[in-house]
Motif scaffolding. Structure first.
Motif, mmCIF file in Angstrom:
data_model
loop_
_atom_site.group_PDB
_atom_site.id
_atom_site.type_symbol
_atom_site.label_atom_id
_atom_site.label_comp_id
_atom_site.label_asym_id
_atom_site.label_seq_id
_atom_site.Cartn_x
_atom_site.Cartn_y
_atom_site.Cartn_z
ATOM 1 N N ALA A 1 2.140 15.298 -1.833
ATOM 2 C CA ALA A 1 3.243 14.507 -1.270
ATOM 3 C C ALA A 1 3.118 14.427 0.238
ATOM 4 C CB ALA A 1 4.590 15.111 -1.667
ATOM 5 N N ALA A 2 2.706 15.513 0.859
ATOM 6 C CA ALA A 2 2.559 15.522 2.321
ATOM 7 C C ALA A 2 1.433 14.577 2.749
ATOM 8 C CB ALA A 2 2.291 16.934 2.816
ATOM 9 N N ARG A 3 0.343 14.559 1.972
ATOM 10 C CA ARG A 3 -0.776 13.673 2.292
ATOM 11 C C ARG A 3 -0.376 12.204 2.169
ATOM 12 N NH1 ARG A 3 -4.667 17.366 -0.111
ATOM 13 N NH2 ARG A 3 -4.067 16.517 -2.122
ATOM 14 N N SER A 4 0.389 11.895 1.126
ATOM 15 C CA SER A 4 0.723 10.485 0.891
ATOM 16 C C SER A 4 1.744 9.972 1.884
ATOM 17 C CB SER A 4 1.222 10.292 -0.540
ATOM 18 O OG SER A 4 2.501 10.867 -0.683
ATOM 19 N N SER A 5 2.548 10.848 2.479
ATOM 20 C CA SER A 5 3.522 10.382 3.448
ATOM 21 C C SER A 5 2.961 10.350 4.862
ATOM 22 C CB SER A 5 4.780 11.264 3.408
ATOM 23 O OG SER A 5 4.468 12.580 3.822
ATOM 24 N N ALA A 6 1.767 10.876 5.040
ATOM 25 C CA ALA A 6 1.152 10.883 6.369
ATOM 26 C C ALA A 6 0.509 9.561 6.710
ATOM 27 C CB ALA A 6 0.129 12.008 6.446
ATOM 28 N N LEU B 1 0.829 -1.199 0.000
ATOM 29 C CA LEU B 1 0.000 0.000 0.000
ATOM 30 C C LEU B 1 0.864 1.250 0.000
ATOM 31 C CD1 LEU B 1 -2.866 -0.929 2.488
ATOM 32 C CD2 LEU B 1 -3.051 -0.552 0.031
ATOM 33 N N THR B 2 1.943 1.241 0.771
ATOM 34 C CA THR B 2 2.840 2.390 0.835
ATOM 35 C C THR B 2 3.503 2.618 -0.517
ATOM 36 O OG1 THR B 2 3.243 1.965 3.171
ATOM 37 C CG2 THR B 2 4.829 3.367 2.036
ATOM 38 N N GLU B 3 3.946 1.545 -1.183
ATOM 39 C CA GLU B 3 4.566 1.669 -2.503
ATOM 40 C C GLU B 3 3.566 2.196 -3.528
ATOM 41 O OE1 GLU B 3 6.605 -1.853 -3.828
ATOM 42 O OE2 GLU B 3 7.447 -2.167 -1.833
ATOM 43 N N THR C 1 0.878 4.020 -2.946
ATOM 44 C CA THR C 1 0.615 5.418 -2.625
ATOM 45 C C THR C 1 1.774 6.307 -3.069
ATOM 46 O OG1 THR C 1 -0.716 4.743 -0.732
ATOM 47 C CG2 THR C 1 0.049 7.016 -0.754
ATOM 48 N N ALA C 2 2.999 5.854 -2.852
ATOM 49 C CA ALA C 2 4.171 6.625 -3.262
ATOM 50 C C ALA C 2 4.227 6.746 -4.782
ATOM 51 C CB ALA C 2 5.444 5.991 -2.725
ATOM 52 N N SER C 3 3.902 5.685 -5.493
ATOM 53 C CA SER C 3 3.901 5.728 -6.957
ATOM 54 C C SER C 3 2.848 6.702 -7.475
ATOM 55 C CB SER C 3 3.619 4.344 -7.537
ATOM 56 O OG SER C 3 4.688 3.471 -7.270
ATOM 57 N N ARG C 4 1.679 6.682 -6.869
ATOM 58 C CA ARG C 4 0.617 7.619 -7.271
ATOM 59 C C ARG C 4 1.038 9.057 -6.978
ATOM 60 N NH1 ARG C 4 -4.496 4.231 -5.053
ATOM 61 N NH2 ARG C 4 -4.600 2.769 -6.791
ATOM 62 N N SER C 5 1.693 9.257 -5.841
ATOM 63 C CA SER C 5 2.152 10.595 -5.481
ATOM 64 C C SER C 5 3.193 11.100 -6.475
ATOM 65 C CB SER C 5 2.727 10.583 -4.066
ATOM 66 O OG SER C 5 3.221 11.857 -3.735
ATOM 67 N N ARG C 6 4.125 10.233 -6.864
ATOM 68 C CA ARG C 6 5.141 10.625 -7.858
ATOM 69 C C ARG C 6 4.483 10.936 -9.204
ATOM 70 N NH1 ARG C 6 8.334 6.992 -4.970
ATOM 71 N NH2 ARG C 6 7.673 5.197 -6.203
ATOM 72 N N LEU C 7 3.545 10.111 -9.616
ATOM 73 C CA LEU C 7 2.845 10.345 -10.873
ATOM 74 C C LEU C 7 2.095 11.675 -10.819
ATOM 75 C CD1 LEU C 7 1.897 9.509 -13.679
ATOM 76 C CD2 LEU C 7 0.042 8.208 -12.576
ATOM 77 N N ARG C 8 1.420 11.914 -9.712
ATOM 78 C CA ARG C 8 0.690 13.172 -9.532
ATOM 79 C C ARG C 8 1.641 14.355 -9.635
ATOM 80 N NH1 ARG C 8 -0.445 16.602 -5.296
ATOM 81 N NH2 ARG C 8 -2.502 17.563 -5.341
ATOM 82 N N THR C 9 2.802 14.259 -8.999
ATOM 83 C CA THR C 9 3.790 15.333 -9.039
ATOM 84 C C THR C 9 4.277 15.560 -10.468
ATOM 85 O OG1 THR C 9 4.497 14.940 -6.768
ATOM 86 C CG2 THR C 9 6.067 16.064 -8.209
ATOM 87 N N VAL C 10 4.593 14.484 -11.171
ATOM 88 C CA VAL C 10 5.059 14.598 -12.560
ATOM 89 C C VAL C 10 3.986 15.263 -13.425
ATOM 90 C CG1 VAL C 10 5.648 13.272 -14.631
ATOM 91 C CG2 VAL C 10 6.722 12.720 -12.445
ATOM 92 N N LEU C 11 2.743 14.873 -13.251
ATOM 93 C CA LEU C 11 1.653 15.459 -14.040
ATOM 94 C C LEU C 11 1.471 16.940 -13.730
ATOM 95 C CD1 LEU C 11 -0.963 12.557 -13.965
ATOM 96 C CD2 LEU C 11 0.483 13.282 -15.889
ATOM 97 N N ILE C 12 1.565 17.297 -12.463
ATOM 98 C CA ILE C 12 1.435 18.708 -12.073
ATOM 99 C C ILE C 12 2.576 19.523 -12.673
ATOM 100 C CG2 ILE C 12 1.591 20.307 -10.106
ATOM 101 C CD1 ILE C 12 0.019 18.145 -8.489
#
Length: 148
Positions: free
Chosen positions: A143-148, A6-8, A10-21
């Protein structure tokens, strides 16, 4: 699913979200910078002036957004009061980014340099910052949400 999976994910989705932004920020900044380049050409800058050509300002826009994100991320992770640091640092970096343009105007080390061309380059720096900073803030929130 295990916790690590689940952590991986979530981290992958967060990275994808960052790249898209960040990609959206680049597209927006390049679009505005394209208009600035056209206005500069209409205002007296040579239409073939190297720094105002699409490939040149697109490359530097991408570099600016990526390097800015790296700096933003470092401040977010390492500063005790990141918001306070960024409130000072962002305007300082933007002003410092204009120094080469002022030197270009004074020295004219690129053939075809005109006031209109240099003003356009300066505006492009401001556009990149104006588009990138909100994108960084948005990406940081995710990123802050996904690491919480």
């Amino acid at each position: 699913m295990t916790s690590s999976v689940l952590t991986e994910t979530t981290a992958s989705r967060s990275r994808l979200r960052t790249v898209l932004i960040l990609a959206a920020a680049v597209v927006a900044a390049v679009a505005v910078n394209t208009l600035i380049s056209a206005v500069a050409a209409a205002s007296g800058a040579p239409s073939d002036y190297g720094p105002l050509t699409f490939p040149a300002f697109t490359l530097f826009t991408v570099i600016g957004v990526v390097v800015g994100w790296v700096g933003w991320s470092l401040v977010q992770r390492r500063a005790r009061h990141p918001r306070r640091v960024l409130t000072v640092l962002v305007p300082v970096v933007v002003v410092l980014s204009l120094v080469p343009n002022v030197l270009l105007l004074a020295i004219g080390f690129i053939p075809g340099t005109t006031v209109a061309g240099v003003v356009a380059l300066m505006l492009m720096h401001v556009v990149v910052a104006a588009v990138a900073v909100p994108a960084y803030a948005l990406a940081s929130r995710g990123a802050a949400r996904s690491s919480a």
